[in-house]
Design a protein around this motif. Structure first.
Motif, PDB file in Angstrom:
ATOM      1  N   VAL A 206      59.740   3.461  50.594  1.00 31.42           N
ATOM      2  CA  VAL A 206      59.774   2.435  49.550  1.00 31.42           C
ATOM      3  C   VAL A 206      61.067   1.618  49.545  1.00 31.42           C
ATOM      4  CG1 VAL A 206      59.254   1.915  47.139  1.00 31.42           C
ATOM      5  CG2 VAL A 206      58.312   3.983  48.169  1.00 31.42           C
ATOM      6  N   SER A 207      62.078   2.052  48.781  1.00 27.80           N
ATOM      7  CA  SER A 207      63.287   1.247  48.603  1.00 27.80           C
ATOM      8  C   SER A 207      64.166   1.189  49.844  1.00 27.80           C
ATOM      9  CB  SER A 207      64.095   1.784  47.418  1.00 27.80           C
ATOM     10  OG  SER A 207      63.365   1.633  46.214  1.00 27.80           O
ATOM     11  N   ASP A 208      63.844   1.986  50.869  1.00 25.98           N
ATOM     12  CA  ASP A 208      64.598   1.898  52.116  1.00 25.98           C
ATOM     13  C   ASP A 208      64.176   0.693  52.943  1.00 25.98           C
ATOM     14  OD1 ASP A 208      66.095   4.289  51.717  1.00 25.98           O
ATOM     15  OD2 ASP A 208      64.323   5.451  52.256  1.00 25.98           O
ATOM     16  N   PHE A 209      63.085   0.015  52.553  1.00 26.67           N
ATOM     17  CA  PHE A 209      62.582  -1.140  53.281  1.00 26.67           C
ATOM     18  C   PHE A 209      62.701  -2.391  52.413  1.00 26.67           C
ATOM     19  CE2 PHE A 209      60.165   2.528  54.839  1.00 26.67           C
ATOM     20  CZ  PHE A 209      60.382   2.429  56.214  1.00 26.67           C
ATOM     21  N   ALA A 210      63.154  -3.495  53.016  1.00 28.12           N
ATOM     22  CA  ALA A 210      63.231  -4.775  52.313  1.00 28.12           C
ATOM     23  C   ALA A 210      61.907  -5.500  52.502  1.00 28.12           C
ATOM     24  CB  ALA A 210      64.390  -5.607  52.851  1.00 28.12           C
ATOM     25  N   GLU A 211      60.906  -5.136  51.697  1.00 29.29           N
ATOM     26  CA  GLU A 211      59.582  -5.715  51.853  1.00 29.29           C
ATOM     27  C   GLU A 211      58.881  -5.760  50.505  1.00 29.29           C
ATOM     28  OE1 GLU A 211      58.079  -3.014  54.767  1.00 29.29           O
ATOM     29  OE2 GLU A 211      57.446  -1.520  53.284  1.00 29.29           O
ATOM     30  N   GLN A 212      57.877  -6.614  50.415  1.00 25.90           N
ATOM     31  CA  GLN A 212      57.084  -6.779  49.210  1.00 25.90           C
ATOM     32  C   GLN A 212      55.615  -6.868  49.590  1.00 25.90           C
ATOM     33  OE1 GLN A 212      58.110  -6.606  46.061  1.00 25.90           O
ATOM     34  NE2 GLN A 212      60.237  -6.312  46.726  1.00 25.90           N
ATOM     35  N   PRO A 213      54.691  -6.614  48.642  1.00 22.65           N
ATOM     36  CA  PRO A 213      53.271  -6.741  48.956  1.00 22.65           C
ATOM     37  C   PRO A 213      52.906  -8.175  49.335  1.00 22.65           C
ATOM     38  CG  PRO A 213      53.597  -5.575  46.892  1.00 22.65           C
ATOM     39  CD  PRO A 213      54.915  -6.156  47.268  1.00 22.65           C
ATOM     40  N   ILE A 214      51.905  -8.307  50.178  1.00 21.29           N
ATOM     41  CA  ILE A 214      51.354  -9.614  50.491  1.00 21.29           C
ATOM     42  C   ILE A 214      50.461 -10.053  49.335  1.00 21.29           C
ATOM     43  CG2 ILE A 214      49.350  -8.639  51.684  1.00 21.29           C
ATOM     44  CD1 ILE A 214      49.576 -10.942  53.687  1.00 21.29           C
ATOM     45  N   GLU A 215      50.374 -11.342  49.065  1.00 22.75           N
ATOM     46  CA  GLU A 215      49.524 -11.841  47.987  1.00 22.75           C
ATOM     47  C   GLU A 215      48.312 -12.526  48.598  1.00 22.75           C
ATOM     48  OE1 GLU A 215      49.815 -15.068  44.377  1.00 22.75           O
ATOM     49  OE2 GLU A 215      51.435 -13.581  44.568  1.00 22.75           O
ATOM     50  N   LEU A 216      47.108 -12.087  48.236  1.00 23.76           N
ATOM     51  CA  LEU A 216      45.873 -12.581  48.818  1.00 23.76           C
ATOM     52  C   LEU A 216      44.823 -12.785  47.737  1.00 23.76           C
ATOM     53  CD1 LEU A 216      45.634 -10.116  51.856  1.00 23.76           C
ATOM     54  CD2 LEU A 216      46.449 -12.482  51.929  1.00 23.76           C
ATOM     55  N   SER A 217      43.811 -13.579  48.068  1.00 25.48           N
ATOM     56  CA  SER A 217      42.658 -13.685  47.176  1.00 25.48           C
ATOM     57  C   SER A 217      41.884 -12.380  47.214  1.00 25.48           C
ATOM     58  CB  SER A 217      41.755 -14.839  47.620  1.00 25.48           C
ATOM     59  OG  SER A 217      41.124 -14.516  48.863  1.00 25.48           O
ATOM     60  N   ALA A 218      40.956 -12.211  46.286  1.00 27.74           N
ATOM     61  CA  ALA A 218      40.179 -10.976  46.236  1.00 27.74           C
ATOM     62  C   ALA A 218      39.423 -10.764  47.539  1.00 27.74           C
ATOM     63  CB  ALA A 218      39.218 -11.020  45.044  1.00 27.74           C
ATOM     64  N   ARG A 219      38.824 -11.835  48.096  1.00 29.27           N
ATOM     65  CA  ARG A 219      38.077 -11.706  49.344  1.00 29.27           C
ATOM     66  C   ARG A 219      39.024 -11.404  50.510  1.00 29.27           C
ATOM     67  NH1 ARG A 219      33.066 -13.315  50.653  1.00 29.27           N
ATOM     68  NH2 ARG A 219      32.910 -14.470  48.685  1.00 29.27           N
ATOM     69  N   GLU A 220      40.147 -12.086  50.576  1.00 30.05           N
ATOM     70  CA  GLU A 220      41.104 -11.857  51.656  1.00 30.05           C
ATOM     71  C   GLU A 220      41.659 -10.436  51.607  1.00 30.05           C
ATOM     72  OE1 GLU A 220      42.979 -16.373  52.116  1.00 30.05           O
ATOM     73  OE2 GLU A 220      43.770 -14.976  50.610  1.00 30.05           O
ATOM     74  N   ALA A 221      41.933  -9.944  50.403  1.00 25.34           N
ATOM     75  CA  ALA A 221      42.486  -8.593  50.264  1.00 25.34           C
ATOM     76  C   ALA A 221      41.503  -7.539  50.752  1.00 25.34           C
ATOM     77  CB  ALA A 221      42.871  -8.329  48.806  1.00 25.34           C
ATOM     78  N   MET A 222      40.201  -7.770  50.508  1.00 28.02           N
ATOM     79  CA  MET A 222      39.183  -6.828  50.948  1.00 28.02           C
ATOM     80  C   MET A 222      39.143  -6.757  52.481  1.00 28.02           C
ATOM     81  SD  MET A 222      35.123  -6.714  49.974  1.00 28.02           S
ATOM     82  CE  MET A 222      35.546  -6.838  48.234  1.00 28.02           C
ATOM     83  N   VAL A 223      39.329  -7.903  53.134  1.00 33.37           N
ATOM     84  CA  VAL A 223      39.357  -7.934  54.606  1.00 33.37           C
ATOM     85  C   VAL A 223      40.655  -7.325  55.120  1.00 33.37           C
ATOM     86  CG1 VAL A 223      39.361  -9.441  56.631  1.00 33.37           C
ATOM     87  CG2 VAL A 223      37.833  -9.939  54.701  1.00 33.37           C
ATOM     88  N   TRP A 224      41.755  -7.608  54.446  1.00 36.21           N
ATOM     89  CA  TRP A 224      43.084  -7.181  54.904  1.00 36.21           C
ATOM     90  C   TRP A 224      43.206  -5.667  54.979  1.00 36.21           C
ATOM     91  CZ3 TRP A 224      46.993  -4.458  52.318  1.00 36.21           C
ATOM     92  CH2 TRP A 224      48.242  -4.449  52.946  1.00 36.21           C
ATOM     93  N   VAL A 225      42.618  -4.925  54.044  1.00 35.24           N
ATOM     94  CA  VAL A 225      42.781  -3.472  54.036  1.00 35.24           C
ATOM     95  C   VAL A 225      42.015  -2.813  55.177  1.00 35.24           C
ATOM     96  CG1 VAL A 225      43.242  -3.305  51.577  1.00 35.24           C
ATOM     97  CG2 VAL A 225      40.884  -3.156  52.381  1.00 35.24           C
ATOM     98  N   GLY A 226      41.054  -3.526  55.771  1.00 31.94           N
ATOM     99  CA  GLY A 226      40.360  -2.993  56.936  1.00 31.94           C
ATOM    100  C   GLY A 226      39.674  -1.672  56.650  1.00 31.94           C
ATOM    101  N   GLU A 227      39.982  -0.659  57.462  1.00 34.56           N
ATOM    102  CA  GLU A 227      39.343   0.650  57.344  1.00 34.56           C
ATOM    103  C   GLU A 227      40.135   1.605  56.443  1.00 34.56           C
ATOM    104  OE1 GLU A 227      38.760   2.078  61.281  1.00 34.56           O
ATOM    105  OE2 GLU A 227      37.311   0.516  61.806  1.00 34.56           O
ATOM    106  N   SER A 228      40.790   1.059  55.458  1.00 31.42           N
ATOM    107  CA  SER A 228      41.563   1.886  54.525  1.00 31.42           C
ATOM    108  C   SER A 228      40.700   2.953  53.883  1.00 31.42           C
ATOM    109  CB  SER A 228      42.200   1.017  53.448  1.00 31.42           C
ATOM    110  OG  SER A 228      42.834   1.812  52.461  1.00 31.42           O
TER     111      SER A 228
END
Length: 360
Positions: A206-228
Motif C-alpha cells: 500500500v503506502s510503500d507505492f506511489a500509486e492511486q486507483p484508476i478511474e473508469l466508467s462502470a462498463r470499463e471497470a468491469m472489463v479492466w478487472v478481467g478474470e479477477s
C-alpha cells in the motif's frame, strides 16, 4: 575525505585498486564511501535469499561480507556443517519502522547497561540468534550467534531499544558465535563460518507505492478487472478514505461488497448526491487466499511456525505479509466475516493499483 570502498557493495568481492570504478566480479559500479560528517554512507546492499521472493537488506557490521551465496537458516542441505569458506545468514529480532528498523528490550533483546561516549550516554543491547541447517542435514549442529547493538541518548534519558535507518550501516555486530551439537553440548573445536546479519523480509504494501486507483466508467471497470476472483463491486471499509489499514493479514485495504445491482451507472438522483455517497470500486485480485475469518487465526499460527523454521522471528502481521508474498497471493477473501465486518464476505487488497474507481 572520500575513498573507494575496499569491497564491492553488491557482491562483496575485495577491490584491489582505489582507482577502480566497476567491480571485476559482477560489474556493479563502485560508489565512494564517505567518512563521518560527509553525509550518507552507501546504500545498504540487498540480496535475494530463498526464504522470500523479495530482496533483503544486509545490515549491521557485516556489510563487507559477500552478499550472494549467504545461506539462511533451514536451507543448508549438506551432511557437513558450514565452515570458514561458507557464509550463513542470521536474522536478529527486528521490526520495521518508518525508513528503518528497531529492536526493543522484551522483544528479543536484553539491556546491558550504558557508558559515556563522545559526551553522550550510550546504551548497549544483546541478543542470541540461532542458525540451523535443513532438517536431517549439517550433522544436527546449531550455530548460536551473539549480536550486539547500541543507541545514544542525551544525558538523563533512558533507552529500551535502538533504531537505525535504511541506507545507513546499522549499529549491530557479531560479538561471538559457537556451535552446539544435537544434544545441546558446546563444540569448541568446530570451525565457524562467516556470518551475515540480515534484516527480516520487508514486503512492500500500500503506502510503500506511489500509486492511486484508476478511474473508469462502470462498463470499463468491469472489463479492466478481467478474470479477477473478487467479483462484484465494493466500497471502502472506511467510507471515502483510501488509507492503509492494519488488517488481520497485515497492511492492506478492506473492501465491503455492494448489494447486487449497485455496481452499474448510478441513477440521476445518485449522481446528484454522489459527493456524499461512498466511492465504488472494482478490485483485480487474480490469486487470492481464501478462508473464513475464524479459520485465519489457526492459519496465522501455522504461518508464524513456518517462519520460525526458516529463522524468521516475525510478529504475526509481518509473518502474514511474508507468507502471503512468498506464495504469490495478491489478496485475501474472507467469508463468514460477520463478527468483525457485519457482512458475509470481505476482500483485502495489498496495493491501490489493484483498484478501479467507478466514475459516477
Amino acid at each position: 575525505m572520500s575513498t573507494f570502498s575496499r569491497f564491492c557493495p553488491d557482491c562483496g568481492v575485495a577491490v584491489n585498486s582505489d582507482q577502480a570504478r566497476f567491480c571485476i566480479a559482477c560489474g556493479a559500479p563502485l560508489r565512494r564511501a564517505t567518512t563521518a560528517g560527509e553525509g550518507q554512507s552507501d546504500p545498504t546492499p540487498t540480496v535475494q535469499l530463498p526464504n522470500a521472493r523479495i530482496a533483503q537488506q544486509v545490515i549491521g557490521g557485516t556489510v563487507k561480507l559477500p552478499a550472494l551465496g549467504a545461506v539462511p537458516p533451514g536451507f543448508w542441505a549438506f551432511d557437513h556443517a558450514p565452515g570458514p569458506e561458507d557464509v550463513v545468514a542470521i536474522y536478529p529480532p527486528l521490526r520495521p519502522v518508518r525508513d528503518g528498523w528497531s529492536g526493543l528490550v522484551g522483544r528479543g533483546w536484553i539491556a546491558l547497561g550504558s557508558d559515556m561516549h563522545a559526551g553522550r550516554k550510550r546504551f548497549h543491547f544483546r541478543t542470541e540468534v540461532p542458525w540451523f541447517p535443513a532438517p536431517g542435514c549439517g550433522g544436527g549442529l546449531r550455530l548460536i550467534v551473539e549480536v550486539s547493538a547500541s543507541a545514544q541518548a542525551m544525558e538523563g534519558r533512558e533507552r529500551r531499544g535502538f533504531r537505525f535507518g535504511v541506507g545507513r550501516n546499522g549499529p549491530m555486530g557479531v560479538v561471538s558465535a559457537h556451535w552446539l551439537d544435537a544434544a545441546g553440548q558446546h563444540l569448541a573445536d568446530q570451525p565457524l563460518p562467516q556470518i551475515q546479519i540480515m534484516a527480516p523480509p520487508r514486503v512492500p504494501r500500500v503506502s510503500d507505492f506511489a500509486e492511486q486507483p484508476i478511474e473508469l466508467s462502470a462498463r470499463e471497470a468491469m472489463v479492466w478487472v478481467g478474470e479477477s476472483q473478487a467479483v462484484g463491486a465494493y466500497h471502502l471499509l472506511r467510507d471515502q478514505q483510501l488509507v492503509q489499514e492494519h488488517t488481520p493479514v497485515g497492511r492492506g485495504i478492506t473492501l465491503i461488497p455492494l448489494r447486487e445491482g449497485r455496481e452499474g451507472p448510478r441513477p440521476w438522483w445518485g449522481r446528484v448526491i454522489a459527493g456524499v455517497l461512498p466511492h465504488r470500486y472494482r478490485a483485480r485480485v487474480l490469486r487470492p487466499f481464501r478462508c473464513t475469518l475464524a479459520e485465519w487465526e489457526a492459519q496465522l499460527r501455522q504461518i508464524t511456525s513456518e517462519a520460525r523454521t526458516l529463522g524468521l522471528d516475525l510478529e504475526p502481521a509481518l509473518a502474514a505479509e511474508w507468507w502471503l508474498d512468498r506464495y504469490g497471493y495478491d489478496g485475501v477473501l474472507f467469508s463468514a466475516a460477520q463478527q468483525r465486518y457485519q457482512v458475509e464476505r470481505v476482500v483485502i487488497v495489498f496495493r491501490r493499483a489493484q483498484l478501479a474507481r467507478i466514475r459516477d
